[in-house]
Design an enzyme around this catalytic site. Sequence first.
Site, PDB file in Angstrom:
ATOM      1  N   LYS A   1      47.049  44.416  34.236  1.00  0.00           N
ATOM      2  CA  LYS A   1      47.982  45.438  34.722  1.00  0.00           C
ATOM      3  C   LYS A   1      48.073  46.582  33.712  1.00  0.00           C
ATOM      4  CE  LYS A   1      49.891  43.155  38.288  1.00  0.00           C
ATOM      5  NZ  LYS A   1      49.907  43.683  39.670  1.00  0.00           N
TER       6      LYS A   1
ATOM      7  N   LYS B   1      47.205  41.424  50.884  1.00  0.00           N
ATOM      8  CA  LYS B   1      48.104  40.311  50.590  1.00  0.00           C
ATOM      9  C   LYS B   1      48.567  39.752  51.937  1.00  0.00           C
ATOM     10  CE  LYS B   1      50.108  41.760  46.181  1.00  0.00           C
ATOM     11  NZ  LYS B   1      48.956  42.525  45.699  1.00  0.00           N
TER      12      LYS B   1
HETATM   13 MG    MG Z   1      47.847  45.410  42.933  1.00  0.00          MG
END
Ligand code: MG
Length: 318
Positions: free
Chosen positions: A141, A245
């Site tokens: 990240k 997702k």
């Molecule tokens: Mg992502």
Amino acid sequence: MIYHLEFRLYSFPFTTPLVTSHGSWEIRSGIILKIWAEPQKVAYGEIAPIPWFGSETLEAALEFFQGLPSQLTHEEIENIPDRLPATQFGFSSAIESLEFLKNPPNPFQNANFSYLLPTGKTALNAWQKPWQDGYRTFKWKIGVSAPEQELEQLRQLMNSLPLGAKLRLDANGSLNLAQAHLWLQECDRLNIEFLEQPLPVDNFQDLLTLAEKYRTSIALDESVATTAQLEACYAQGWKGIYVIKPSIAGYSDRLRSFCRSFNIDAVFSSSLETAIGRTQALRLAQELSNPQRAVGFGVDQWLNISSKALIQQLWQEP
Ligand code: MG
């Protein structure tokens, strides 16, 4: 067909908080539903919302559940409003589980999973163990501290990763345009697999422009949280990667028919759900994710609760 319904709330802390540019995420809360038409054929589904990502809140899902009767028709299940995509997934995957009854064995091995590294410089000492365990793709990240500092950490990370390792980055929509150029130049130089959601969702035109300018692929994630958004970005000409997702995308069938109709570069990914939603999300990943890329489910190190333990705990069954 009439379905009986029960549901329970759950709440578990992550092993360590997940730090993204949206902040620190510490607790996974959601709903497990239990559904059956005949008493000997029971299936479970999971509602694992990520409101800061574009799904409903847990409160909105709970309010919907509280308004439901304890017996449901197929029609009621097929008419959950689009503002509740995680709820649509929970019900549709439970119904699919009833139909298949047994999930096929999970064909994925660690080499097929992208392992989510901790944010910041901790990542530098966090890839070794998963590498030994067979992981080859890692995700890190970015957009959490100053770009100069993170770019330096990226260079160190790329220097230390063994030959054959792949790294993908995820900015969670946190960069401005100038920073995105800076990152993408470095990504091209370092052979990064792809950069996920460099810009916020409403900068779609700039995302299109960036995707044409650099060799490094760009993946949309927050921009395509639900199947409706996926369809919209496709219609507007997105040819890059789509991170999907399934747990927050909506009805499984709508997602399936979109992915089967168009030849998209899809990377299926976890919503940090429990094993109940994970198994069903992985079933879709197995069917629909691009087999040339690792799926984003290397997240057991954040939350790892078996379906059996969860059901026993929530329903206090022996
Ligand atoms: Mg992502």
